[in-house]
Design a protein around this motif. Sequence first.
Motif, PDB file in Angstrom:
ATOM      1  N   HIS A 113      47.569-110.413  63.976  1.00 55.51           N
ATOM      2  CA  HIS A 113      46.963-111.475  64.779  1.00 55.51           C
ATOM      3  C   HIS A 113      47.496-111.505  66.212  1.00 55.51           C
ATOM      4  O   HIS A 113      46.752-111.750  67.149  1.00 55.51           O
ATOM      5  CB  HIS A 113      47.213-112.848  64.141  1.00 55.51           C
ATOM      6  CG  HIS A 113      46.532-113.027  62.823  1.00 55.51           C
ATOM      7  ND1 HIS A 113      45.171-112.887  62.668  1.00 55.51           N
ATOM      8  CD2 HIS A 113      47.025-113.340  61.595  1.00 55.51           C
ATOM      9  CE1 HIS A 113      44.847-113.100  61.402  1.00 55.51           C
ATOM     10  NE2 HIS A 113      45.952-113.381  60.730  1.00 55.51           N
ATOM     11  N   HIS A 114      48.780-111.288  66.364  1.00 54.06           N
ATOM     12  CA  HIS A 114      49.430-111.568  67.646  1.00 54.06           C
ATOM     13  C   HIS A 114      49.830-110.280  68.366  1.00 54.06           C
ATOM     14  O   HIS A 114      50.439-109.392  67.787  1.00 54.06           O
ATOM     15  CB  HIS A 114      50.664-112.440  67.429  1.00 54.06           C
ATOM     16  CG  HIS A 114      50.376-113.712  66.690  1.00 54.06           C
ATOM     17  ND1 HIS A 114      49.616-114.716  67.236  1.00 54.06           N
ATOM     18  CD2 HIS A 114      50.720-114.123  65.444  1.00 54.06           C
ATOM     19  CE1 HIS A 114      49.509-115.713  66.363  1.00 54.06           C
ATOM     20  NE2 HIS A 114      50.175-115.375  65.264  1.00 54.06           N
ATOM     21  N   ARG A 115      49.495-110.224  69.642  1.00 55.29           N
ATOM     22  CA  ARG A 115      49.964-109.153  70.508  1.00 55.29           C
ATOM     23  C   ARG A 115      51.313-109.567  71.090  1.00 55.29           C
ATOM     24  O   ARG A 115      51.803-110.663  70.866  1.00 55.29           O
ATOM     25  CB  ARG A 115      48.961-108.889  71.629  1.00 55.29           C
ATOM     26  CG  ARG A 115      47.592-108.428  71.156  1.00 55.29           C
ATOM     27  CD  ARG A 115      46.672-108.183  72.326  1.00 55.29           C
ATOM     28  NE  ARG A 115      47.101-107.029  73.102  1.00 55.29           N
ATOM     29  CZ  ARG A 115      46.631-105.793  72.915  1.00 55.29           C
ATOM     30  NH1 ARG A 115      45.718-105.558  71.988  1.00 55.29           N
ATOM     31  NH2 ARG A 115      47.055-104.793  73.658  1.00 55.29           N
ATOM     32  N   SER A 116      51.902-108.654  71.862  1.00 54.12           N
ATOM     33  CA  SER A 116      53.144-108.992  72.551  1.00 54.12           C
ATOM     34  C   SER A 116      53.080-108.413  73.957  1.00 54.12           C
ATOM     35  O   SER A 116      52.371-107.431  74.219  1.00 54.12           O
ATOM     36  CB  SER A 116      54.355-108.414  71.806  1.00 54.12           C
ATOM     37  OG  SER A 116      54.364-107.000  71.897  1.00 54.12           O
ATOM     38  N   ALA A 117      53.825-109.036  74.865  1.00 53.36           N
ATOM     39  CA  ALA A 117      53.857-108.549  76.245  1.00 53.36           C
ATOM     40  C   ALA A 117      54.389-107.123  76.302  1.00 53.36           C
ATOM     41  O   ALA A 117      53.925-106.302  77.109  1.00 53.36           O
ATOM     42  CB  ALA A 117      54.707-109.480  77.107  1.00 53.36           C
ATOM     43  N   ARG A 118      55.345-106.812  75.426  1.00 48.88           N
ATOM     44  CA  ARG A 118      55.917-105.463  75.406  1.00 48.88           C
ATOM     45  C   ARG A 118      54.859-104.425  75.044  1.00 48.88           C
ATOM     46  O   ARG A 118      54.738-103.391  75.704  1.00 48.88           O
ATOM     47  CB  ARG A 118      57.072-105.432  74.398  1.00 48.88           C
ATOM     48  CG  ARG A 118      57.662-104.056  74.180  1.00 48.88           C
ATOM     49  CD  ARG A 118      58.787-104.107  73.165  1.00 48.88           C
ATOM     50  NE  ARG A 118      59.950-104.759  73.709  1.00 48.88           N
ATOM     51  CZ  ARG A 118      61.025-105.075  72.983  1.00 48.88           C
ATOM     52  NH1 ARG A 118      61.048-104.813  71.693  1.00 48.88           N
ATOM     53  NH2 ARG A 118      62.066-105.663  73.545  1.00 48.88           N
ATOM     54  N   LEU A 119      54.064-104.696  74.012  1.00 51.21           N
ATOM     55  CA  LEU A 119      53.004-103.760  73.627  1.00 51.21           C
ATOM     56  C   LEU A 119      51.937-103.654  74.706  1.00 51.21           C
ATOM     57  O   LEU A 119      51.402-102.563  74.960  1.00 51.21           O
ATOM     58  CB  LEU A 119      52.379-104.186  72.306  1.00 51.21           C
ATOM     59  CG  LEU A 119      53.220-103.992  71.050  1.00 51.21           C
ATOM     60  CD1 LEU A 119      52.461-104.497  69.827  1.00 51.21           C
ATOM     61  CD2 LEU A 119      53.617-102.534  70.865  1.00 51.21           C
ATOM     62  N   ASP A 120      51.622-104.768  75.341  1.00 48.72           N
ATOM     63  CA  ASP A 120      50.629-104.738  76.421  1.00 48.72           C
ATOM     64  C   ASP A 120      51.086-103.813  77.541  1.00 48.72           C
ATOM     65  O   ASP A 120      50.284-103.033  78.083  1.00 48.72           O
ATOM     66  CB  ASP A 120      50.396-106.147  76.966  1.00 48.72           C
ATOM     67  CG  ASP A 120      49.634-107.033  75.987  1.00 48.72           C
ATOM     68  OD1 ASP A 120      48.991-106.476  75.068  1.00 48.72           O
ATOM     69  OD2 ASP A 120      49.697-108.265  76.136  1.00 48.72           O
ATOM     70  N   ARG A 121      52.353-103.881  77.904  1.00 46.50           N
ATOM     71  CA  ARG A 121      52.875-103.016  78.972  1.00 46.50           C
ATOM     72  C   ARG A 121      52.802-101.554  78.566  1.00 46.50           C
ATOM     73  O   ARG A 121      52.404-100.692  79.370  1.00 46.50           O
ATOM     74  CB  ARG A 121      54.320-103.397  79.301  1.00 46.50           C
ATOM     75  CG  ARG A 121      54.469-104.721  80.046  1.00 46.50           C
ATOM     76  CD  ARG A 121      55.866-104.862  80.627  1.00 46.50           C
ATOM     77  NE  ARG A 121      56.889-104.835  79.594  1.00 46.50           N
ATOM     78  CZ  ARG A 121      57.344-105.922  78.976  1.00 46.50           C
ATOM     79  NH1 ARG A 121      56.851-107.114  79.274  1.00 46.50           N
ATOM     80  NH2 ARG A 121      58.291-105.817  78.058  1.00 46.50           N
TER      81      ARG A 121
END
Length: 338
Positions: free
Chosen positions: A34-42
Amino acid sequence: MKSVLVTGAAGFIGSHTVDAFVAAGWRVWALIHHHRSARLDRLERAGTVRVLCGDVTDPASLGEVVAACRGTGAPPVVAHCAGRASDVGRDRQFRRVNYDSVRYLGEAVLRGKIAHLVFVSTTDVYGILDHTGANEDGTPLRAVPSNPYPRHKIRAENWLRERVPAERWTIVRPAAVWGADDPTMSARVVSFLRVSPVIIHFGPWRGRNRWPLAHVRNVAQAIRLAATLPSARGRAINVLDSERTSVDEFYRLLAAAHFPGRRYGTLCLPRWVGWPFAMGVSAISNLLALAEPFTDPSRYALEVVSRNLDFANQRWLALMQEGGVTPVTREQGVAELG
């Protein structure tokens, strides 16, 4: 280029595992629910990771994810970091994530869809007892009646051993995972220290029992090496830092990092004094279907903090040495806190 699918990639262990594989030059697929993370987005913006959405408890969804990874070439390795780790919850919640998902991935291994499965289990499979140097091979696995978390981890481990060829799986058993961005165990201790003027210990150890720390980057490197080195195949590997840290020391390390200059007293109580309160916390948390207990200690947490959880780590140390990786020390980990 080798490819890996990391499940639970937005979680504490999973996100650091993604980092470890990226740094080693692997093609990384990061599975989130369900949840993304800022680290994965980068990492995705940088082109080093591809983020996929799926559900490890749904065999159809999981099959689609594995098929997407296979579209890049050879079957991927799977680092299965997804799991439900809590001291409260209903049995079926733990079964679906901690057992059924492993069975689905193991069946994909048998069909040739996955090259190798690294399953992240827990040292809780040894039971919450007083241990002294418990090792991977000579210590029986013991289910804990009060918590289905380790029970279904045991079921998953046994399923792999009985159904999947040994050269196609590795079990990694972290102890108490910690680190600067720990949202679970350390966060609960810090929350307690924020409001309490004393550190409370239960049972005969009086806080001198070992708290088996495993720095999250040490766990992530163990997972990467388990996917890389043939010597890890068909084995279970305990991961915990070599420094012996007592429960009292761990509380005070976190206190010094988060509340510098604040002084804490010590209160030692018999275990039975905490039982009525702990059982009430667990009962209410389960009734309300909470993801975590609404306060501490729960019944399971009371058992954990009052036992000497001392496990052997020679197999992990040998793995790190073979892979040329220097473990993160307690001093380094503490320096990153606060």
